[in-house]
Design an enzyme around this catalytic site. Sequence first.
Site, PDB file in Angstrom:
ATOM      1  N   ASP A 184      39.926  38.982  46.503  1.00 55.96           N
ATOM      2  CA  ASP A 184      39.540  37.599  47.198  1.00 55.96           C
ATOM      3  C   ASP A 184      39.011  36.976  45.260  1.00 55.96           C
ATOM      4  O   ASP A 184      37.523  36.688  45.524  1.00 55.96           O
ATOM      5  CB  ASP A 184      38.234  37.132  48.152  1.00 55.96           C
ATOM      6  CG  ASP A 184      37.737  35.689  48.523  1.00 55.96           C
ATOM      7  OD1 ASP A 184      38.948  35.299  47.746  1.00 55.96           O
ATOM      8  OD2 ASP A 184      37.367  35.291  49.426  1.00 55.96           O
TER       9      ASP A 184
ATOM     10  N   ASP B  39      29.937  45.067  39.965  1.00 55.62           N
ATOM     11  CA  ASP B  39      31.647  44.755  39.034  1.00 55.62           C
ATOM     12  C   ASP B  39      32.677  45.908  40.239  1.00 55.62           C
ATOM     13  O   ASP B  39      32.177  46.837  40.470  1.00 55.62           O
ATOM     14  CB  ASP B  39      32.030  45.146  38.497  1.00 55.62           C
ATOM     15  CG  ASP B  39      33.447  45.085  37.528  1.00 55.62           C
ATOM     16  OD1 ASP B  39      34.418  44.659  38.302  1.00 55.62           O
ATOM     17  OD2 ASP B  39      33.263  44.627  36.577  1.00 55.62           O
ATOM     18  N   GLY B  40      33.737  45.048  41.093  1.00 53.29           N
ATOM     19  CA  GLY B  40      34.167  45.476  42.218  1.00 53.29           C
ATOM     20  C   GLY B  40      35.166  46.735  41.798  1.00 53.29           C
ATOM     21  O   GLY B  40      35.369  47.623  42.463  1.00 53.29           O
TER      22      GLY B  40
ATOM     23  N   ASP C 184      31.795  33.391  47.284  1.00 53.25           N
ATOM     24  CA  ASP C 184      31.236  32.185  48.576  1.00 53.25           C
ATOM     25  C   ASP C 184      31.063  32.323  49.960  1.00 53.25           C
ATOM     26  O   ASP C 184      30.557  31.581  50.968  1.00 53.25           O
ATOM     27  CB  ASP C 184      32.117  31.132  48.901  1.00 53.25           C
ATOM     28  CG  ASP C 184      33.873  31.954  48.959  1.00 53.25           C
ATOM     29  OD1 ASP C 184      34.146  31.912  50.337  1.00 53.25           O
ATOM     30  OD2 ASP C 184      34.655  31.479  48.159  1.00 53.25           O
TER      31      ASP C 184
HETATM   32  N1  SAM Z   1      39.398  31.726  46.696  1.00 57.04           N
HETATM   33  C1  SAM Z   1      39.103  32.261  45.682  1.00 57.04           C
HETATM   34  C2  SAM Z   1      40.338  31.303  45.011  1.00 57.04           C
HETATM   35  O1  SAM Z   1      41.642  31.899  44.967  1.00 57.04           O
HETATM   36  O2  SAM Z   1      39.843  30.091  44.489  1.00 57.04           O
HETATM   37  C3  SAM Z   1      38.307  32.936  45.333  1.00 57.04           C
HETATM   38  C4  SAM Z   1      36.652  32.505  45.576  1.00 57.04           C
HETATM   39  S1  SAM Z   1      36.187  33.741  45.162  1.00 57.04           S
HETATM   40  C5  SAM Z   1      34.553  32.611  44.654  1.00 57.04           C
HETATM   41  C6  SAM Z   1      36.355  34.351  44.217  1.00 57.04           C
HETATM   42  C7  SAM Z   1      35.026  35.446  43.451  1.00 57.04           C
HETATM   43  O3  SAM Z   1      35.282  36.604  42.326  1.00 57.04           O
HETATM   44  C8  SAM Z   1      33.923  34.715  42.037  1.00 57.04           C
HETATM   45  O4  SAM Z   1      32.917  34.330  42.701  1.00 57.04           O
HETATM   46  C9  SAM Z   1      33.364  35.542  40.652  1.00 57.04           C
HETATM   47  O5  SAM Z   1      32.238  35.551  40.545  1.00 57.04           O
HETATM   48  C10 SAM Z   1      34.590  37.025  41.602  1.00 57.04           C
HETATM   49  N2  SAM Z   1      34.649  37.809  40.823  1.00 57.04           N
HETATM   50  C11 SAM Z   1      35.300  38.101  40.135  1.00 57.04           C
HETATM   51  N3  SAM Z   1      35.736  39.320  39.038  1.00 57.04           N
HETATM   52  C12 SAM Z   1      34.867  39.683  39.739  1.00 57.04           C
HETATM   53  C13 SAM Z   1      34.750  41.621  39.334  1.00 57.04           C
HETATM   54  N4  SAM Z   1      34.911  41.861  38.988  1.00 57.04           N
HETATM   55  N5  SAM Z   1      34.242  41.892  40.501  1.00 57.04           N
HETATM   56  C14 SAM Z   1      33.589  41.273  41.731  1.00 57.04           C
HETATM   57  N6  SAM Z   1      33.552  39.665  42.156  1.00 57.04           N
HETATM   58  C15 SAM Z   1      34.495  39.834  40.836  1.00 57.04           C
END
Ligand code: SAM
Length: 275
Positions: free
Chosen positions: A155, A137-138, A86
């Site tokens: 996050d 992928d993080g 976001d």
């Molecule tokens: N503030 C939020 C909460 O606690 O509800 C988190 C918001 S942010 C939108 C979370 C993001 O993490 C998502 O867009 C998702 O696609 C991403 N995400 C999940 N797994 C991931 C990974 N392995 N690597 C990178 N991004 C990832």
Amino acid sequence: MELWYTEKQTGNLGITCKITGTLHVEKTEFQHIAVIDTLQFGRMLVLDGMVQTTIQDEFVYHEMITHVPLNTHRSPKNVLVIGGGDGGAIREIIKHPAVGHAVLVEIDRRVVEVSRELLPEISCGLDSPKVTVIYDDGIKHVRENPDTYDVIMVDSTEPVGPAVELFSGEFYRSIYNALKPDGLFVAQTESPFFNADLITSCHQKISKVFPLTKLYLASVPTYPSGLWSFTMGSKKYDPEDIDSSAVPGYPTKYYTAEVHKGAFMLPRFVEELIT
Ligand code: SAM
């Protein structure tokens, strides 16, 4: 006709908001994305049926996941956000005068694209020249970038789907390796009321890797129970040992140097989760 949206936060509890409409719905390779317009909180990003952020209360989470670690580190030049598509964490990070480069590694390109279009108040920092956005992928990114970052923020979504491994001991070891010798990281670790076991397990796993592990709290109305936890692992700096006069004076709505210190004062039932 009245329209209401309910997130079932647990098997027995939900949060219900009156809405004026649905602005976007899609199913990506990774998750279900929705943006709805609520009367109480404004536009709301929902992933897999779980509220991620809203226009009205996003500042609490985004300021606390960023400014606490940034002001704990004495020179946070190179910063990584894992997840956070976001853009709210990035918007906060680039306010900090020491930050030279912020990298966002988001697995789902569509979260960034939809946020750019429908949540510009939150995603506005993503176009800064200080920011690099990578779609990957993080977990892979930290594994492939040893000794690179001063501060890392996880996050992430809740521990389901692509985020499950973001709560593992192996991931915390990769984070340790991706940090410079005085680096530190923070992860969002859910609600002490509803995710007590997760908080305990994250704390134990992080303590096995980092010499210093500390939990802090913030109040986010749209997250389950309203009380949210963050866990920090640090190689050197203690987040409770900050010099208030050294905290830069950029604009915030929740974070202050005093809130930073107070956030580590834990109610007994939370303290008991990590001792
Ligand atoms: N503030 C939020 C909460 O606690 O509800 C988190 C918001 S942010 C939108 C979370 C993001 O993490 C998502 O867009 C998702 O696609 C991403 N995400 C999940 N797994 C991931 C990974 N392995 N690597 C990178 N991004 C990832």
